[in-house]
Motif scaffolding. Structure first.
Motif, mmCIF file in Angstrom:
data_model
loop_
_atom_site.group_PDB
_atom_site.id
_atom_site.type_symbol
_atom_site.label_atom_id
_atom_site.label_comp_id
_atom_site.label_asym_id
_atom_site.label_seq_id
_atom_site.Cartn_x
_atom_site.Cartn_y
_atom_site.Cartn_z
ATOM 1 N N TYR A 23 0.861 -1.187 0.000
ATOM 2 C CA TYR A 23 0.000 0.000 0.000
ATOM 3 C C TYR A 23 0.894 1.233 0.000
ATOM 4 O O TYR A 23 1.937 1.248 0.644
ATOM 5 N N GLN A 24 0.480 2.270 -0.734
ATOM 6 C CA GLN A 24 1.309 3.465 -0.894
ATOM 7 C C GLN A 24 0.872 4.590 0.030
ATOM 8 O O GLN A 24 -0.265 5.060 -0.048
ATOM 9 N N PHE A 72 -9.274 -1.765 6.271
ATOM 10 C CA PHE A 72 -9.116 -2.177 4.887
ATOM 11 C C PHE A 72 -10.392 -1.858 4.131
ATOM 12 O O PHE A 72 -11.489 -2.163 4.587
ATOM 13 N N LYS A 73 -10.247 -1.206 2.976
ATOM 14 C CA LYS A 73 -11.373 -0.834 2.130
ATOM 15 C C LYS A 73 -11.620 -1.960 1.126
ATOM 16 O O LYS A 73 -10.691 -2.409 0.451
ATOM 17 N N THR A 81 -9.110 -2.798 -1.840
ATOM 18 C CA THR A 81 -8.625 -1.746 -2.730
ATOM 19 C C THR A 81 -7.693 -0.753 -2.055
ATOM 20 O O THR A 81 -7.026 0.019 -2.721
ATOM 21 N N GLY A 82 -7.658 -0.769 -0.733
ATOM 22 C CA GLY A 82 -6.813 0.182 -0.030
ATOM 23 C C GLY A 82 -6.985 0.075 1.469
ATOM 24 O O GLY A 82 -7.670 -0.808 1.981
ATOM 25 N N VAL A 83 -6.347 1.016 2.158
ATOM 26 C CA VAL A 83 -6.362 1.068 3.614
ATOM 27 C C VAL A 83 -6.649 2.503 4.024
ATOM 28 O O VAL A 83 -6.163 3.447 3.392
ATOM 29 N N ARG A 84 -7.419 2.663 5.088
ATOM 30 C CA ARG A 84 -7.589 3.977 5.709
ATOM 31 C C ARG A 84 -6.944 3.889 7.088
ATOM 32 O O ARG A 84 -7.341 3.082 7.917
ATOM 33 N N ASP A 93 -5.550 7.854 3.490
ATOM 34 C CA ASP A 93 -5.952 6.759 2.621
ATOM 35 C C ASP A 93 -4.741 6.289 1.831
ATOM 36 O O ASP A 93 -4.043 7.093 1.214
ATOM 37 N N LEU A 94 -4.522 4.977 1.855
ATOM 38 C CA LEU A 94 -3.405 4.366 1.147
ATOM 39 C C LEU A 94 -3.960 3.415 0.098
ATOM 40 O O LEU A 94 -4.585 2.411 0.445
ATOM 41 N N PRO A 95 -3.779 3.720 -1.195
ATOM 42 C CA PRO A 95 -4.254 2.791 -2.219
ATOM 43 C C PRO A 95 -3.386 1.536 -2.263
ATOM 44 O O PRO A 95 -2.201 1.579 -1.937
ATOM 45 N N ARG A 96 -3.997 0.437 -2.658
ATOM 46 C CA ARG A 96 -3.270 -0.822 -2.812
ATOM 47 C C ARG A 96 -2.491 -0.774 -4.125
ATOM 48 O O ARG A 96 -3.022 -0.360 -5.152
#
Length: 98
Positions: A23-24, A72-73, A81-84, A93-96
């Motif tokens: 995740y970025q 985890f989203k 799809t990502g992490v908050r 918010d970190l996109p995968r």
């Protein structure tokens, strides 16, 4: 005394595997979520891995810093799809990454 227990799926390695990946952080290092036994770990940049403790649904807390929660989203197809990341004073918010 009753203690609330997280959903049993949150200790099932087969279920937890879906959250693993890269995740970025916006403008920062890549975060790696990995599985060690039946526990997810969080590694930010070149730092040491820390355990994630299950809370509720797709929400975990960083064991070493309980004031930071990780959610985890998941899209409608069930794909992560990502992490908050929520900490006092900030929501990130970190996109995968692919």
């Amino acid at each position: 005394v009753f203690l609330r227990q997280p959903d049993a799926r949150l200790k099932d390695p087969a279920y937890l595997q879906r959250f693993t990946g890269r995740y970025q952080l916006p403008g920062g290092p890549v975060v790696v979520v990995a599985l060690r036994g039946n526990t997810l770990t969080w590694t930010q940049g070149a730092g040491a891995a820390t355990d994630l403790e299950p809370e509720d649904g797709t929400r975990f807390v960083i064991k070493a810093m309980r004031s930071i929660s990780i959610e985890f989203k998941v899209d409608t197809a069930g794909k992560v799809t990502g992490v908050r990341a929520v900490q006092p004073g900030a929501v990130t918010d970190l996109p995968r990454l692919p």
